[in-house]
Scaffold this motif. Structure first.
Motif, short mmCIF file in Angstrom:
data_model
loop_
_atom_site.label_atom_id
_atom_site.label_comp_id
_atom_site.label_asym_id
_atom_site.label_seq_id
_atom_site.Cartn_x
_atom_site.Cartn_y
_atom_site.Cartn_z
N ALA A 198 57.80 12.73 60.58
CA ALA A 198 58.14 14.02 60.56
C ALA A 198 59.01 14.52 59.42
CB ALA A 198 58.66 14.68 62.22
N PRO A 199 59.12 15.32 58.81
CA PRO A 199 60.01 15.66 58.00
C PRO A 199 61.15 16.52 58.62
CG PRO A 199 58.30 17.50 57.99
CD PRO A 199 57.90 16.28 58.91
N VAL A 200 62.39 16.20 57.97
CA VAL A 200 63.57 16.56 58.55
C VAL A 200 63.84 18.04 58.39
CG1 VAL A 200 66.14 16.41 58.34
CG2 VAL A 200 64.60 14.30 58.25
N GLU A 201 63.29 18.43 56.95
CA GLU A 201 63.32 19.87 56.74
C GLU A 201 62.03 20.49 56.39
OE1 GLU A 201 66.05 21.97 56.02
OE2 GLU A 201 67.46 20.59 56.61
N HIS A 202 61.84 21.60 56.72
CA HIS A 202 60.59 22.35 56.89
C HIS A 202 60.89 23.51 55.85
CE1 HIS A 202 59.13 20.34 60.42
NE2 HIS A 202 60.34 20.47 60.97
N LYS A 203 60.66 22.88 54.41
CA LYS A 203 60.95 23.75 53.31
C LYS A 203 59.84 24.90 53.17
CE LYS A 203 64.07 21.17 51.32
NZ LYS A 203 65.29 21.44 51.18
N GLY A 204 60.14 26.14 52.94
CA GLY A 204 59.35 26.99 52.83
C GLY A 204 58.52 27.47 54.09
N GLY A 205 59.14 27.10 55.12
CA GLY A 205 58.21 27.47 56.47
C GLY A 205 57.09 26.78 56.59
N GLU A 206 57.15 25.35 56.10
CA GLU A 206 56.04 24.57 56.20
C GLU A 206 55.32 24.26 57.55
OE1 GLU A 206 56.03 19.85 56.00
OE2 GLU A 206 56.56 20.76 54.10
N GLY A 207 56.22 24.55 58.53
CA GLY A 207 55.89 24.34 59.90
C GLY A 207 55.58 22.87 60.51
N VAL A 208 55.75 23.02 61.72
CA VAL A 208 55.54 21.64 62.43
C VAL A 208 54.00 21.37 62.76
CG1 VAL A 208 56.07 20.46 64.65
CG2 VAL A 208 57.75 21.95 63.68
N LYS A 209 53.67 20.17 62.31
CA LYS A 209 52.44 19.81 62.42
C LYS A 209 52.34 18.34 63.57
CE LYS A 209 50.57 21.86 58.58
NZ LYS A 209 51.67 22.74 58.17
N ASN A 210 52.67 18.67 64.96
CA ASN A 210 52.79 17.31 65.63
C ASN A 210 51.98 17.55 66.88
OD1 ASN A 210 53.94 15.53 67.76
ND2 ASN A 210 55.49 15.01 66.18
N GLU A 211 50.96 16.76 66.83
CA GLU A 211 49.82 17.15 68.15
C GLU A 211 50.56 16.85 69.32
OE1 GLU A 211 45.60 14.94 69.28
OE2 GLU A 211 46.12 15.09 67.19
N LEU A 212 51.43 15.71 69.46
CA LEU A 212 52.03 15.55 70.76
C LEU A 212 52.87 16.66 71.10
CD1 LEU A 212 52.84 11.52 70.23
CD2 LEU A 212 51.09 12.75 71.79
N PHE A 213 53.63 17.10 70.10
CA PHE A 213 54.57 18.25 70.56
C PHE A 213 53.77 19.43 70.92
CE2 PHE A 213 56.72 22.05 69.31
CZ PHE A 213 57.68 22.38 70.04
N GLU A 214 52.63 19.64 70.37
CA GLU A 214 51.93 21.11 70.66
C GLU A 214 51.11 20.69 72.01
OE1 GLU A 214 49.33 22.49 67.66
OE2 GLU A 214 50.40 21.86 66.03
N LEU A 215 50.76 19.40 72.41
CA LEU A 215 50.02 19.24 73.68
C LEU A 215 50.78 19.16 74.88
CD1 LEU A 215 47.63 16.46 72.78
CD2 LEU A 215 46.73 18.68 73.55
N GLY A 216 52.01 18.74 74.38
CA GLY A 216 53.33 18.84 75.56
C GLY A 216 53.70 20.14 76.00
N LEU A 217 54.06 20.91 74.78
CA LEU A 217 54.38 22.39 74.80
C LEU A 217 53.34 23.13 75.75
CD1 LEU A 217 56.24 24.59 74.26
CD2 LEU A 217 55.08 25.01 72.22
N ASP A 218 51.93 22.94 75.53
CA ASP A 218 50.91 23.82 76.14
C ASP A 218 50.95 23.32 77.56
OD1 ASP A 218 48.77 25.79 75.76
OD2 ASP A 218 47.56 23.88 76.36
N GLN A 219 51.02 21.87 77.93
CA GLN A 219 51.06 21.58 79.26
C GLN A 219 52.30 21.99 79.81
OE1 GLN A 219 50.61 17.13 79.08
NE2 GLN A 219 48.32 17.33 78.72
N PHE A 220 53.55 21.95 79.30
CA PHE A 220 54.75 22.28 79.97
C PHE A 220 54.44 23.93 80.22
CE2 PHE A 220 59.09 23.68 79.79
CZ PHE A 220 59.71 22.90 80.87
N ILE A 221 54.16 24.81 79.41
CA ILE A 221 54.19 26.08 79.73
C ILE A 221 53.08 26.55 80.66
CG2 ILE A 221 53.60 28.27 78.50
CD1 ILE A 221 56.41 27.40 77.82
N ARG A 222 52.04 25.98 80.59
CA ARG A 222 50.92 26.09 81.61
C ARG A 222 51.34 25.52 82.94
NH1 ARG A 222 46.45 28.00 79.31
NH2 ARG A 222 46.30 27.67 77.11
N GLY A 223 52.15 24.61 82.98
CA GLY A 223 52.59 24.19 84.22
C GLY A 223 53.59 25.09 85.06
N LEU A 224 54.36 26.01 84.03
CA LEU A 224 55.09 27.25 84.67
C LEU A 224 54.40 28.23 85.38
CD1 LEU A 224 57.80 27.43 81.58
CD2 LEU A 224 57.96 26.18 83.80
N LEU A 225 53.09 28.46 84.96
CA LEU A 225 52.47 29.57 85.45
C LEU A 225 51.77 29.45 86.75
CD1 LEU A 225 50.34 30.31 81.95
CD2 LEU A 225 52.62 30.97 82.88
#
Length: 144
Positions: free
Chosen positions: A117-144
């Motif tokens: 993963a890049p340390v800096e996200h120049k120009g709003g490059e964005g985070v492209k990390n599948e594990l982060f995205e899946l974990g976030l989605d599961q975490f938020i859906r677990g709150l609902l």
């Protein structure tokens, strides 16, 4: 409780991650605005309110959240100046601990500790990390 959307802004004020769960009911969207425009409006609001809180209350006071008639915005700033923003319905309790858990358990584990993963996200490059995205989605859906 309903979670509308989640944003991460880096220390250069760029939106590096955004996720929406209820696109038809996103309170920040107005007709004719893009997701990029929404992120800029949200960051501008947070930046202004955070500065106002610091000027009125001193450096020890922190901006945590605000509520309108349609949504509640929750804010968490990390020691590395990452800014986590969560939009929920108005009846939700404080989500500061939730944002802290997202930072510690998901961001640090899947993005910071990832050697690819890049340390800096120049120009709003964005985070492209599948594990982060899946974990976030599961975490938020677990709150609902």
């Amino acid at each position: 409780m309903a979670v509308f959307s989640f944003y991460i802004f880096d220390r250069h004020t760029e939106c590096i991650y955004t996720k929406s769960w209820l696109p038809a009911q996103r309170p920040s969207s107005r007709t004719g605005t893009s997701a990029s425009d929404d992120a800029k409006l949200i960051f501008g609001t947070v930046f202004s309110l955070r500065n106002m809180v610091r000027k009125l209350g001193g450096d020890d006071d922190a901006f945590i959240s605000y509520r309108t008639g349609q949504y509640k915005l929750h804010y968490y700033e990390t020691p590395a100046n990452l800014r986590f923003v969560l939009l929920t319905d108005t009846g939700s309790p404080s989500m500061r601990n939730v944002l802290h858990q997202i930072y510690i358990n998901l961001w640090v584990e899947y993005v910071v500790k990832n050697p690819l993963a890049p340390v800096e996200h120049k120009g709003g490059e964005g985070v492209k990390n599948e594990l982060f995205e899946l974990g976030l989605d599961q975490f938020i859906r677990g709150l609902l």
